[in-house]
Design a protein around this motif. Sequence first.
Motif, PDB file in Angstrom:
ATOM      1  N   UNK A 154      41.812  22.130  36.711  1.00 44.12           N
ATOM      2  CA  UNK A 154      42.907  22.966  37.186  1.00 44.12           C
ATOM      3  C   UNK A 154      42.329  24.275  37.701  1.00 44.12           C
ATOM      4  N   UNK A 155      42.587  24.583  38.966  1.00 41.81           N
ATOM      5  CA  UNK A 155      42.151  25.866  39.522  1.00 41.81           C
ATOM      6  C   UNK A 155      42.971  26.990  38.924  1.00 41.81           C
ATOM      7  N   UNK A 156      42.309  28.019  38.433  1.00 42.73           N
ATOM      8  CA  UNK A 156      43.004  29.135  37.783  1.00 42.73           C
ATOM      9  C   UNK A 156      42.993  30.413  38.611  1.00 42.73           C
ATOM     10  N   UNK A 157      41.907  30.655  39.331  1.00 43.45           N
ATOM     11  CA  UNK A 157      41.797  31.907  40.078  1.00 43.45           C
ATOM     12  C   UNK A 157      40.779  31.721  41.194  1.00 43.45           C
ATOM     13  N   UNK A 158      41.194  32.064  42.392  1.00 37.66           N
ATOM     14  CA  UNK A 158      40.279  32.017  43.527  1.00 37.66           C
ATOM     15  C   UNK A 158      40.478  33.263  44.364  1.00 37.66           C
ATOM     16  N   UNK A 159      39.365  33.860  44.797  1.00 36.31           N
ATOM     17  CA  UNK A 159      39.391  35.007  45.703  1.00 36.31           C
ATOM     18  C   UNK A 159      38.392  34.748  46.816  1.00 36.31           C
ATOM     19  N   UNK A 160      38.773  35.136  48.031  1.00 41.58           N
ATOM     20  CA  UNK A 160      37.875  34.953  49.168  1.00 41.58           C
ATOM     21  C   UNK A 160      37.801  36.234  49.985  1.00 41.58           C
TER      22      UNK A 160
END
Length: 140
Positions: A75-81
Amino acid sequence: MRFAKVGDRFGKSVTLDVESIGSFARACGDTNPLHHDDAVARASRFGSIIACGPHTASLLLALSAEHFARICPALGLDFRVQFRKAVKAGDTLALEWTVVRVEDKPSMRGELVEMDGRVHNQHGELVLSGHGLVLAAERL
């Protein structure tokens, strides 16, 4: 059970053409002519059709889902780009994640996997960088 370890790397390459750029932009409601109108794009500072930011970001995020789906439920919880450079039609992108931290989470029957991501074009130029956090678990 270990799902990842610090230093693990996974990646793939993808080439974006005019059709895929336009299709993605339309699907997400991005009407910016830089993604659809060749004449406008050629007259711009970019000189050609460019991909919208969410397109490139989605490719990197999807790579993490694709990778972990082969190993375990995740499960993806946090992504920043961060967008670094425009992606032009015809560019071949090298997408890669590197695991930088793994924390056991017995209460969640898994581990938190922190990753740094990079996307380079065929010239070796960094076009996007990212950071992600995924829960890799025995079961969600």
